[in-house]
Enzyme design. Structure first.
Site, PDB file in Angstrom:
ATOM      1  N   THR A  84       0.682   1.983  -4.893  1.00  0.00           N
ATOM      2  CA  THR A  84      -0.618   1.847  -4.211  1.00  0.00           C
ATOM      3  C   THR A  84      -1.755   2.397  -5.077  1.00  0.00           C
ATOM      4  O   THR A  84      -1.528   3.273  -5.930  1.00  0.00           O
ATOM      5  CB  THR A  84      -0.581   2.613  -2.863  1.00  0.00           C
ATOM      6  OG1 THR A  84      -1.910   2.833  -2.399  1.00  0.00           O
ATOM      7  CG2 THR A  84       0.089   3.968  -2.981  1.00  0.00           C
ATOM      8  N   ASP A  85      -2.965   1.929  -4.804  1.00  0.00           N
ATOM      9  CA  ASP A  85      -4.127   2.475  -5.532  1.00  0.00           C
ATOM     10  C   ASP A  85      -4.365   3.944  -5.180  1.00  0.00           C
ATOM     11  O   ASP A  85      -5.062   4.658  -5.894  1.00  0.00           O
ATOM     12  CB  ASP A  85      -5.393   1.647  -5.280  1.00  0.00           C
ATOM     13  CG  ASP A  85      -5.846   1.585  -3.819  1.00  0.00           C
ATOM     14  OD1 ASP A  85      -5.144   2.128  -2.933  1.00  0.00           O
ATOM     15  OD2 ASP A  85      -6.915   0.983  -3.570  1.00  0.00           O
ATOM     16  N   GLU A  86      -3.755   4.397  -4.061  1.00  0.00           N
ATOM     17  CA  GLU A  86      -3.985   5.784  -3.643  1.00  0.00           C
ATOM     18  C   GLU A  86      -3.381   6.790  -4.621  1.00  0.00           C
ATOM     19  O   GLU A  86      -3.741   7.966  -4.594  1.00  0.00           O
ATOM     20  CB  GLU A  86      -3.444   6.017  -2.236  1.00  0.00           C
ATOM     21  CG  GLU A  86      -4.080   5.077  -1.240  1.00  0.00           C
ATOM     22  CD  GLU A  86      -4.065   5.585   0.188  1.00  0.00           C
ATOM     23  OE1 GLU A  86      -3.872   6.789   0.416  1.00  0.00           O
ATOM     24  OE2 GLU A  86      -4.269   4.747   1.075  1.00  0.00           O
ATOM     25  N   TYR A 125       1.024  11.231   1.724  1.00  0.00           N
ATOM     26  CA  TYR A 125       1.469   9.834   1.535  1.00  0.00           C
ATOM     27  C   TYR A 125       1.282   9.436   0.070  1.00  0.00           C
ATOM     28  O   TYR A 125       2.217   8.946  -0.585  1.00  0.00           O
ATOM     29  CB  TYR A 125       0.673   8.886   2.450  1.00  0.00           C
ATOM     30  CG  TYR A 125       0.739   7.437   2.020  1.00  0.00           C
ATOM     31  CD1 TYR A 125       1.921   6.711   2.113  1.00  0.00           C
ATOM     32  CD2 TYR A 125      -0.387   6.798   1.485  1.00  0.00           C
ATOM     33  CE1 TYR A 125       1.980   5.376   1.694  1.00  0.00           C
ATOM     34  CE2 TYR A 125      -0.337   5.471   1.075  1.00  0.00           C
ATOM     35  CZ  TYR A 125       0.845   4.767   1.177  1.00  0.00           C
ATOM     36  OH  TYR A 125       0.907   3.458   0.751  1.00  0.00           O
ATOM     37  N   LYS A 177       4.157   8.487  -2.755  1.00  0.00           N
ATOM     38  CA  LYS A 177       4.161   7.196  -3.454  1.00  0.00           C
ATOM     39  C   LYS A 177       4.050   7.394  -4.966  1.00  0.00           C
ATOM     40  O   LYS A 177       4.651   6.646  -5.736  1.00  0.00           O
ATOM     41  CB  LYS A 177       3.000   6.319  -2.961  1.00  0.00           C
ATOM     42  CG  LYS A 177       3.120   5.829  -1.536  1.00  0.00           C
ATOM     43  CD  LYS A 177       4.307   4.911  -1.279  1.00  0.00           C
ATOM     44  CE  LYS A 177       4.180   3.573  -1.970  1.00  0.00           C
ATOM     45  NZ  LYS A 177       5.309   2.661  -1.599  1.00  0.00           N
TER      46      LYS A 177
HETATM   47  P1  NAD Z   1       4.388  -0.953   7.142  1.00  0.00           P
HETATM   48  O1  NAD Z   1       4.343   0.448   7.636  1.00  0.00           O
HETATM   49  O2  NAD Z   1       3.767  -2.044   7.940  1.00  0.00           O
HETATM   50  O3  NAD Z   1       5.918  -1.376   6.926  1.00  0.00           O
HETATM   51  C1  NAD Z   1       6.887  -0.524   6.366  1.00  0.00           C
HETATM   52  C2  NAD Z   1       8.258  -1.131   6.667  1.00  0.00           C
HETATM   53  O4  NAD Z   1       9.252  -0.299   6.044  1.00  0.00           O
HETATM   54  C3  NAD Z   1       8.584  -1.179   8.159  1.00  0.00           C
HETATM   55  O5  NAD Z   1       9.118  -2.443   8.491  1.00  0.00           O
HETATM   56  C4  NAD Z   1       9.634  -0.093   8.330  1.00  0.00           C
HETATM   57  O6  NAD Z   1      10.548  -0.344   9.390  1.00  0.00           O
HETATM   58  C5  NAD Z   1      10.318  -0.123   6.973  1.00  0.00           C
HETATM   59  N1  NAD Z   1      10.997   1.146   6.658  1.00  0.00           N
HETATM   60  C6  NAD Z   1      10.486   2.400   6.746  1.00  0.00           C
HETATM   61  N2  NAD Z   1      11.429   3.299   6.406  1.00  0.00           N
HETATM   62  C7  NAD Z   1      12.543   2.594   6.070  1.00  0.00           C
HETATM   63  C8  NAD Z   1      13.838   2.958   5.614  1.00  0.00           C
HETATM   64  N3  NAD Z   1      14.181   4.239   5.442  1.00  0.00           N
HETATM   65  N4  NAD Z   1      14.742   1.984   5.351  1.00  0.00           N
HETATM   66  C9  NAD Z   1      14.403   0.679   5.538  1.00  0.00           C
HETATM   67  N5  NAD Z   1      13.206   0.273   5.973  1.00  0.00           N
HETATM   68  C10 NAD Z   1      12.282   1.213   6.241  1.00  0.00           C
HETATM   69  O7  NAD Z   1       3.819  -0.899   5.680  1.00  0.00           O
HETATM   70  P2  NAD Z   1       2.960  -1.943   4.821  1.00  0.00           P
HETATM   71  O8  NAD Z   1       1.532  -1.722   5.074  1.00  0.00           O
HETATM   72  O9  NAD Z   1       3.540  -3.293   4.975  1.00  0.00           O
HETATM   73  O10 NAD Z   1       3.255  -1.407   3.347  1.00  0.00           O
HETATM   74  C11 NAD Z   1       4.369  -1.876   2.612  1.00  0.00           C
HETATM   75  C12 NAD Z   1       4.395  -1.225   1.243  1.00  0.00           C
HETATM   76  O11 NAD Z   1       3.183  -1.504   0.555  1.00  0.00           O
HETATM   77  C13 NAD Z   1       4.525   0.297   1.281  1.00  0.00           C
HETATM   78  O12 NAD Z   1       5.373   0.689   0.224  1.00  0.00           O
HETATM   79  C14 NAD Z   1       3.101   0.779   1.032  1.00  0.00           C
HETATM   80  O13 NAD Z   1       3.099   2.052   0.438  1.00  0.00           O
HETATM   81  C15 NAD Z   1       2.589  -0.290   0.105  1.00  0.00           C
HETATM   82  N6  NAD Z   1       1.136  -0.506   0.112  1.00  0.00           N
HETATM   83  C16 NAD Z   1       0.500  -0.773   1.299  1.00  0.00           C
HETATM   84  C17 NAD Z   1      -0.855  -1.032   1.286  1.00  0.00           C
HETATM   85  C18 NAD Z   1      -1.583  -1.351   2.571  1.00  0.00           C
HETATM   86  O14 NAD Z   1      -2.813  -1.474   2.555  1.00  0.00           O
HETATM   87  N7  NAD Z   1      -0.918  -1.553   3.700  1.00  0.00           N
HETATM   88  C19 NAD Z   1      -1.575  -1.004   0.081  1.00  0.00           C
HETATM   89  C20 NAD Z   1      -0.888  -0.724  -1.107  1.00  0.00           C
HETATM   90  C21 NAD Z   1       0.469  -0.499  -1.071  1.00  0.00           C
HETATM   91  P1  TYD Z   2      -6.507   3.290   6.729  1.00  0.00           P
HETATM   92  O1  TYD Z   2      -6.484   1.935   7.345  1.00  0.00           O
HETATM   93  O2  TYD Z   2      -5.737   4.378   7.399  1.00  0.00           O
HETATM   94  O3  TYD Z   2      -6.020   3.099   5.214  1.00  0.00           O
HETATM   95  P2  TYD Z   2      -6.011   4.149   3.977  1.00  0.00           P
HETATM   96  O4  TYD Z   2      -6.081   5.522   4.501  1.00  0.00           O
HETATM   97  O5  TYD Z   2      -4.685   3.841   3.372  1.00  0.00           O
HETATM   98  O6  TYD Z   2      -7.159   3.768   3.117  1.00  0.00           O
HETATM   99  O7  TYD Z   2      -7.999   3.794   6.586  1.00  0.00           O
HETATM  100  C1  TYD Z   2      -8.955   3.028   5.891  1.00  0.00           C
HETATM  101  C2  TYD Z   2     -10.275   3.768   5.940  1.00  0.00           C
HETATM  102  O8  TYD Z   2     -10.730   3.825   7.303  1.00  0.00           O
HETATM  103  C3  TYD Z   2     -10.154   5.204   5.483  1.00  0.00           C
HETATM  104  O9  TYD Z   2     -11.332   5.572   4.739  1.00  0.00           O
HETATM  105  C4  TYD Z   2     -10.091   6.002   6.769  1.00  0.00           C
HETATM  106  C5  TYD Z   2     -10.910   5.166   7.735  1.00  0.00           C
HETATM  107  N1  TYD Z   2     -10.492   5.259   9.147  1.00  0.00           N
HETATM  108  C6  TYD Z   2     -11.412   5.564  10.143  1.00  0.00           C
HETATM  109  O10 TYD Z   2     -12.620   5.798   9.880  1.00  0.00           O
HETATM  110  N2  TYD Z   2     -10.984   5.640  11.439  1.00  0.00           N
HETATM  111  C7  TYD Z   2      -9.687   5.407  11.791  1.00  0.00           C
HETATM  112  O11 TYD Z   2      -9.361   5.502  13.007  1.00  0.00           O
HETATM  113  C8  TYD Z   2      -8.750   5.068  10.750  1.00  0.00           C
HETATM  114  C9  TYD Z   2      -7.316   4.807  11.081  1.00  0.00           C
HETATM  115  C10 TYD Z   2      -9.202   5.004   9.451  1.00  0.00           C
END
Ligand code: NAD
Ligand code: TYD
Length: 342
Positions: free
Chosen positions: A125-127, A149, A153
């Protein structure tokens, strides 16, 4: 026959990716391995339930036997499974270390023995770069994660790299910016704000609302990953950025306009601890491979609002009947909303 193992494929990005791959590669087979935590939902895979080229396996990536057996058969492992919500990691970090770091270790160990493996894609992730005041993070920049988190990561990201450097497991690492689109769990800001607005509930905006996120449509992310399966170089890191840097306050107004609700629903609340101010990615590297975003943010956000509006069956039970979610919501927002202007 090409076989892809997708971990976390019942979650938001994973389920979009499973569907994308089955659609784009008519002869590929996909296995989804997912523990079905609160964020993993079989409804996300409803459209591919009867597709013979897809198999769903309920299991934990931290379980060596289950993980090893599945990794052995894979040409590609795309590893999404993780605990993913920053606010939950601030409340309690243990599961993040366990799943995101130890779970990745279990899969990487299995990958050392996998005879056909062409790529192990570590979804980072970019984080991991931490907050960037100016400019954009490049793949070679130092990692400065600032919340549990992001730190878990970053640990997994570098652990995956070490399995390339040490054992020549064909790992690549992708660092995407904030994704949005259909099937995102309604704890993340976009689906939370859309669904709250649809039900006339307040939108809890953290701090001064000036934090910036770079929004990437989930299908653009899937397209980038698909390209990287075939065009990447082992050991390399690839940024995947949306190119849509938006302040949270502006995003909130855009959502309210699209849903047709007034700005009075915005409730400024106490800030997230250690809240990263801004993320921004330099995407020159993946662009040289031919990737570009297909979704303009305004259109993608409008489509996303429409999806949540039409698919209340998907999110309403979570928000109204799921006791764990209701507990989480209370714990996260009750205190934070006190003493601030509502
Ligand atoms: P999400 O929380 O929607 O999904 C995570 C999935 O992983 C769920 O289906 C959960 O059941 C499964 N899981 C959790 N623990 C597990 C385990 N021990 N064994 C098997 N399965 C398990 O997450 P997402 O938003 O789809 O993110 C997916 C990936 O992308 C993550 O690795 C996250 O760090 C990365 N990512 C997400 C974002 C974003 O904006 N959502 C951005 C950059 C990277
Ligand atoms: P989020 O969707 O939790 O993603 P990330 O923390 O991975 O960037 O949050 C996106 C942005 O929105 C972040 O700056 C926090 C803000 N935020 C709120 O202001 N209120 C909320 O209730 C949530 C969940 C996030």
């Amino acid at each position: 026959m090409t076989h892809v193992l997708v971990t976390g494929g019942a979650g938001f990005i994973g389920s979009n990716f499973v569907k994308y791959i089955l659609e784009m590669h008519a002869d590929w087979h996909v296995t989804t391995l997912d523990k079905l935590t609160y964020a993993g939902r079989l409804e996300n895979l409803e459209e591919v339930r009867d597709v013979p080229r897809h198999r769903f396996v309920e299991g934990d990536i931290c379980n060596r036997d289950a993980a090893t057996a599945l990794v052995q058969d894979a040409d590609f492992v795309v590893h999404f499974a993780a605990e993913t919500h920053v606010d939950r990691s601030i409340l309690s970090a243990g599961e993040f270390i366990h799943t995101d770091v130890f779970g990745t270790f279990v899969l990487l160990e299995a990958a050392r023995q996998a005879p056909r493996l062409k790529r192990f894609v570590q979804i980072s992730t970019d984080e991991v770069y931490g907050s960037v005041a100016e400019g954009a993070s490049r793949e070679t920049d130092e990692l400065r994660p600032r919340n549990p988190y992001a730190a878990s990561k970053a640990g997994a990201d570098r652990l995956a790299y070490s399995y390339w450097a040490t054992y020549r497991v064909p790992v690549i690492i992708t660092r995407a910016s904030n994704n949005y689109g259909p099937h995102q769990f309604p704890e993340k800001v976009i689906p939370l704000f859309i669904t709250n607005a649809l039900h006339d509930l307040s939108l809890p905006l953290y701090g001064d609302g000036q934090n910036v996120r770079d929004w990437l449509h989930v299908r653009d992310h899937c397209a980038a990953l698909d390209l990287l399966l075939e065009k990447s170089t082992p050991g390399e890191v690839y940024n995947v950025g949306g190119g849509n840097e938006v302040k949270n306050i502006d995003l909130t107004h855009d959502i309210l306009t699209l849903v047709g609700k007034p700005p009075s629903l915005i409730q400024p609340v106490a800030d997230r601890l250690g809240h990263d101010r801004r993320y921004s990615l330099d995407t020159a590297k993946i662009r040289t491979l031919g990737w570009t975003q297909a979704h303009a943010f305004a259109d993608g956000l409008a489509e996303t609002v429409e999806w949540y509006t039409r698919n209340e069956w998907w999110w309403r039970p979570i928000k109204e009947q799921d006791l764990a979610f209701r507990d989480y919501y209370r714990q996260q927002y009750e205190e934070r909303g006190k003493g601030v202007k509502g």
